[in-house]
Scaffold this active site. Structure first.
Site, PDB file in Angstrom:
ATOM      1  N   LEU A   8       0.756  -1.292   0.036  1.00  0.00           N
ATOM      2  CA  LEU A   8      -0.308   0.104  -0.214  1.00  0.00           C
ATOM      3  C   LEU A   8       0.752   1.411   0.356  1.00  0.00           C
ATOM      4  O   LEU A   8       1.951   1.743   1.151  1.00  0.00           O
ATOM      5  CB  LEU A   8      -0.799  -0.187   0.976  1.00  0.00           C
ATOM      6  N   ALA A  10       0.219   4.402  -1.457  1.00  0.00           N
ATOM      7  CA  ALA A  10      -0.871   5.561  -2.173  1.00  0.00           C
ATOM      8  C   ALA A  10      -1.118   6.519  -1.069  1.00  0.00           C
ATOM      9  O   ALA A  10      -1.615   8.282  -1.575  1.00  0.00           O
ATOM     10  CB  ALA A  10      -2.002   5.307  -2.598  1.00  0.00           C
ATOM     11  N   GLY A  11      -0.453   6.737  -0.216  1.00  0.00           N
ATOM     12  CA  GLY A  11      -1.153   7.602   1.487  1.00  0.00           C
ATOM     13  C   GLY A  11       0.237   8.809   0.469  1.00  0.00           C
ATOM     14  O   GLY A  11       0.829   9.213  -0.097  1.00  0.00           O
ATOM     15  N   ARG A  15       3.105  13.818   6.633  1.00  0.00           N
ATOM     16  CA  ARG A  15       4.254  14.695   7.683  1.00  0.00           C
ATOM     17  C   ARG A  15       5.816  14.383   7.151  1.00  0.00           C
ATOM     18  O   ARG A  15       5.983  14.968   8.046  1.00  0.00           O
ATOM     19  CB  ARG A  15       4.314  13.320   8.557  1.00  0.00           C
ATOM     20  N   ARG A 332      34.256   9.527 -14.618  1.00  0.00           N
ATOM     21  CA  ARG A 332      32.672  10.055 -14.543  1.00  0.00           C
ATOM     22  C   ARG A 332      32.663  10.198 -15.678  1.00  0.00           C
ATOM     23  O   ARG A 332      32.777   9.219 -16.725  1.00  0.00           O
ATOM     24  CB  ARG A 332      31.700  11.722 -13.937  1.00  0.00           C
ATOM     25  N   ALA A 379      51.442  17.662 -16.300  1.00  0.00           N
ATOM     26  CA  ALA A 379      50.772  17.895 -15.775  1.00  0.00           C
ATOM     27  C   ALA A 379      50.398  18.962 -15.924  1.00  0.00           C
ATOM     28  O   ALA A 379      50.787  19.328 -17.486  1.00  0.00           O
ATOM     29  CB  ALA A 379      51.950  18.642 -14.331  1.00  0.00           C
ATOM     30  N   ASN A 385      37.450  19.495 -25.684  1.00  0.00           N
ATOM     31  CA  ASN A 385      36.709  18.965 -26.339  1.00  0.00           C
ATOM     32  C   ASN A 385      35.112  19.807 -26.723  1.00  0.00           C
ATOM     33  O   ASN A 385      34.525  19.136 -27.517  1.00  0.00           O
ATOM     34  CB  ASN A 385      36.865  17.537 -25.542  1.00  0.00           C
ATOM     35  N   ALA A 422      55.988  20.602 -23.689  1.00  0.00           N
ATOM     36  CA  ALA A 422      55.326  21.548 -22.425  1.00  0.00           C
ATOM     37  C   ALA A 422      54.781  23.111 -22.625  1.00  0.00           C
ATOM     38  O   ALA A 422      55.297  23.674 -23.915  1.00  0.00           O
ATOM     39  CB  ALA A 422      56.618  22.219 -21.633  1.00  0.00           C
TER      40      ALA A 422
HETATM   41  C1  UD1 Z   1      -0.622   1.489   9.718  1.00  0.00           C
HETATM   42  C2  UD1 Z   1      -1.862   1.530  10.909  1.00  0.00           C
HETATM   43  C3  UD1 Z   1      -1.557   1.071  11.966  1.00  0.00           C
HETATM   44  C4  UD1 Z   1      -0.334   1.025  12.255  1.00  0.00           C
HETATM   45  C5  UD1 Z   1       1.031   1.879  11.487  1.00  0.00           C
HETATM   46  C6  UD1 Z   1       2.437   0.697  11.279  1.00  0.00           C
HETATM   47  C7  UD1 Z   1      -3.795   1.708   9.855  1.00  0.00           C
HETATM   48  C8  UD1 Z   1      -5.061   2.541   9.627  1.00  0.00           C
HETATM   49  N1  UD1 Z   1      -3.847   1.908  10.717  1.00  0.00           N
HETATM   50  O1  UD1 Z   1      -0.510   3.599  10.636  1.00  0.00           O
HETATM   51  O2  UD1 Z   1      -1.845   0.345  12.933  1.00  0.00           O
HETATM   52  O3  UD1 Z   1       0.282   0.708  13.042  1.00  0.00           O
HETATM   53  O4  UD1 Z   1       0.737   1.297  10.105  1.00  0.00           O
HETATM   54  O5  UD1 Z   1       3.294   1.143  10.569  1.00  0.00           O
HETATM   55  O6  UD1 Z   1      -3.485   1.214   8.739  1.00  0.00           O
HETATM   56  N2  UD1 Z   1      -1.758   4.177   2.064  1.00  0.00           N
HETATM   57  C9  UD1 Z   1      -3.074   4.333   0.961  1.00  0.00           C
HETATM   58  N3  UD1 Z   1      -3.534   4.561   1.086  1.00  0.00           N
HETATM   59  C10 UD1 Z   1      -4.854   5.304   2.206  1.00  0.00           C
HETATM   60  C11 UD1 Z   1      -3.623   5.675   3.034  1.00  0.00           C
HETATM   61  C12 UD1 Z   1      -2.634   4.912   3.105  1.00  0.00           C
HETATM   62  O7  UD1 Z   1      -2.517   3.464   0.107  1.00  0.00           O
HETATM   63  O8  UD1 Z   1      -5.555   5.825   1.420  1.00  0.00           O
HETATM   64  C13 UD1 Z   1      -1.127   3.670   2.518  1.00  0.00           C
HETATM   65  C14 UD1 Z   1       0.920   4.563   3.107  1.00  0.00           C
HETATM   66  O9  UD1 Z   1       0.810   4.993   1.883  1.00  0.00           O
HETATM   67  C15 UD1 Z   1       1.062   3.335   3.942  1.00  0.00           C
HETATM   68  C16 UD1 Z   1       0.357   2.997   4.437  1.00  0.00           C
HETATM   69  O10 UD1 Z   1      -0.481   2.293   3.930  1.00  0.00           O
HETATM   70  O11 UD1 Z   1       1.978   2.756   2.875  1.00  0.00           O
HETATM   71  C17 UD1 Z   1       0.520   3.238   5.978  1.00  0.00           C
HETATM   72  O12 UD1 Z   1      -0.620   4.658   5.597  1.00  0.00           O
HETATM   73  P1  UD1 Z   1       0.026   5.176   7.005  1.00  0.00           P
HETATM   74  O13 UD1 Z   1      -0.909   6.500   6.730  1.00  0.00           O
HETATM   75  O14 UD1 Z   1       1.599   5.515   7.053  1.00  0.00           O
HETATM   76  O15 UD1 Z   1      -0.814   4.482   8.510  1.00  0.00           O
HETATM   77  P2  UD1 Z   1      -0.037   4.881   9.503  1.00  0.00           P
HETATM   78  O16 UD1 Z   1      -0.724   5.999  10.377  1.00  0.00           O
HETATM   79  O17 UD1 Z   1       1.627   4.653  10.014  1.00  0.00           O
HETATM   80 CA    CA Z   2       3.404   4.506   9.015  1.00  0.00          CA
END
Ligand code: UD1
Ligand code: CA
Length: 447
Positions: A8, A10-11, A15, A332, A379, A385, A422
């Site tokens: 997952l 997509a979050g 932060r 490089r 040196a 180039n 030189a």
């Molecule tokens: C989440 C868990 C929490 C756990 C913690 C561990 C939930 C509600 N809580 O919290 O219990 O202790 O992880 O790290 O799941 N994401 C999506 N779509 C969304 C929201 C999130 O893809 O709509 C993805 C984020 O990109 C991330 C993952 O889900 O990779 C977790 O989301 P995040 O917001 O980091 O959850 P936490 O608050 O950390």
């Molecule tokens: Ca998290």
């Protein structure tokens, strides 16, 4: 038993306070989502799907980051982790078991993921969660246990009872689910007060039929996630330490691991030593008995056995066996230093081949050049180039001797065993065996 993985990613990653989506932030040279893919692969999960936002799905960075054979599903709106999982449903139809992971918990080891899959399948559970015991659980979901020690529910910090808040058993957000059960269970997860649907709530649904399992990680860093940049640095420090220790166990001497940065996916041969303040970037391959550093950077390059890279930078290049590269030199853009060649101090070698036994010892620029064997560059020599529009090649054949501060106006060829005086400014080709000098350089051999 077919197992598929879903990451997952997509979050919003709010932060992080970044315009770059969180899954693309790098740790030890590899994006977070790439780490999650690697852990799954190493745990034996081959069919992997990553759920991303539509913004991320369209980015070139994502394609560059993902290993081949990773599929991508899109979560249209960020409605929570349960909704994110639902977006991958059609991608895993053939699987019996799905392993689900967040993109930001990358200190989970492949060994414990393998163990989780085993516990899940052997117990024939509907849902299994990977938990961890931690000293500081702040910000994490807490796992509630029933009287037989199995999980009955998971609560986020803001919804947990005071009693549960005191618990040190947290949810890593790595899970296994039964693929025939999980989708209908997901649809009955109720949204939280925040409006998001929380994936951890699915544990309570499995628990109603006594089919939720728990495995607790025995590693005390598993719970460190990446939600902001302070945590990013903390997690990176752990990854680096683990990587350094693995290399040391394989026979590499690292004088000061605390200030040695070796990215993920670097190969280093035995008896190579690495001095302090050295960074070796991902996908580099270092031979054995090599001496690297102090104060050296090597990115996307190959270094042959017994080479010495002392306080230099080597980027996208190949350094042959027994080559030495001195302090403050920069190699490089596809350069190749052939076996036994020598680059001294303050030299820049760009897109050039330095033949076997050839030497560029002091403050020179060699760009778009091909040097034969046993060429000596005095040196201060420069391959001029660039004419302001195009780059041009310089060819210097075997055994040529280029005098100090020669300006080689490319395109130009210096023949075999030819010499330049030189301070020469060489505008036209020099024949094999000839000696030229002056501005512009002329043959002085017949005089
Ligand atoms: C989440 C868990 C929490 C756990 C913690 C561990 C939930 C509600 N809580 O919290 O219990 O202790 O992880 O790290 O799941 N994401 C999506 N779509 C969304 C929201 C999130 O893809 O709509 C993805 C984020 O990109 C991330 C993952 O889900 O990779 C977790 O989301 P995040 O917001 O980091 O959850 P936490 O608050 O950390
Ligand atoms: Ca998290």
């Amino acid at each position: 038993m077919v197992t598929a993985g879903i990451i997952l990613a997509a979050g919003k990653g709010t932060r992080m306070r970044s315009s770059l989506p969180k899954p693309l932030h790098k740790v030890a040279g590899v994006a977070l989502v790439g780490h999650a893919v690697r852990i799954m692969r190493a745990a034996g999960v081959d069919n992997i799907n990553v759920v991303v936002s539509s913004e991320l799905a369209d980015s070139d960075e994502l394609r560059e980051t993902l290993l081949p054979r990773v599929r991508v599903s899109v979560q249209q709106e960020q409605l929570g982790t349960a909704d994110a999982l639902a977006a991958a449903r059609s991608a895993v139809e053939d699987a019996d078991t799905i392993v689900v992971a967040p993109a930001d918990m990358i200190l989970v080891t492949d060994r414990i993921v393998r163990e989780m899959i085993k516990v899940h399948t052997e117990s024939q559970s509907l849902a299994t969660v990977l938990g961890a015991m931690v000293d500081d659980a702040s910000g994490l979901g807490r796992i509630e246990l029933n009287s037989s020690g199995r999980p009955s529910a998971i609560f986020e910090e803001h919804e947990a009872s005071t009693e549960l808040l005191n618990s040190k058993l947290i949810n890593t957000a790595w899970y296994c689910f039964d693929n025939r059960w999980v989708w209908s269970a997901l649809s009955s997860v109720q949204p939280a007060d925040t409006g998001e649907v929380y994936l951890p709530r699915i544990i309570a649904i499995a628990a109603t039929v006594d089919s939720a399992q728990l495995i607790i990680s025995d590693d005390n860093e598993t719970h460190l996630g990446v939600n902001d940049r302070v945590q990013l640095a903390r997690v990176e420090a752990v990854v680096r330490q683990r990587t350094n220790e693995a290399h040391m166990r394989n026979g590499v001497t690292i004088h000061d691991p605390a200030v040695t940065y070796i990215d993920i996916d670097v190969e280093i041969g035995a008896d190579t030593t690495i001095g302090q303040s050295t960074h070796i970037g991902t996908r580099s391959v270092i031979g054995s008995n090599v001496v690297i550093g102090p104060n050296t950077q090597i990115f996307s390059s190959r270094i042959g056995d017994r080479a010495i890279i002392d306080g230099a930078r080597v980027i996208d290049s190949v350094v042959g066996a027994g080559v030495s590269v001195g302090t403050n030199s920069l190699i490089r853009d596809g350069s190749e230093l052939m076996q036994g060649s020598r680059i001294g101090n303050l030299a820049e070698i760009k897109n050039s081949v330095i033949g076997s036994g050839s030497r560029v010892s002091h403050f020179s620029y060699v760009g778009d050049a091909t040097l034969g064997r046993n060429v000596n560059i005095g040196a201060g020599t420069i391959t001029c180039n660039y004419d302001g529009v195009d780059k041009h090649p310089t060819i210097i054949e075997d055994d040529a001797l280029i005098g100090s501060s020669t300006m080689l106006i490319a395109p130009v060829t210096i023949g075999k065993a030819a010499r330049t005086g030189a301070g020469s400014v060489v505008r036209t080709d020099v024949a094999a065996g000839d000696t030229v000098a002056g501005v512009p350089a002329k043959s002085i051999k017949s005089k």
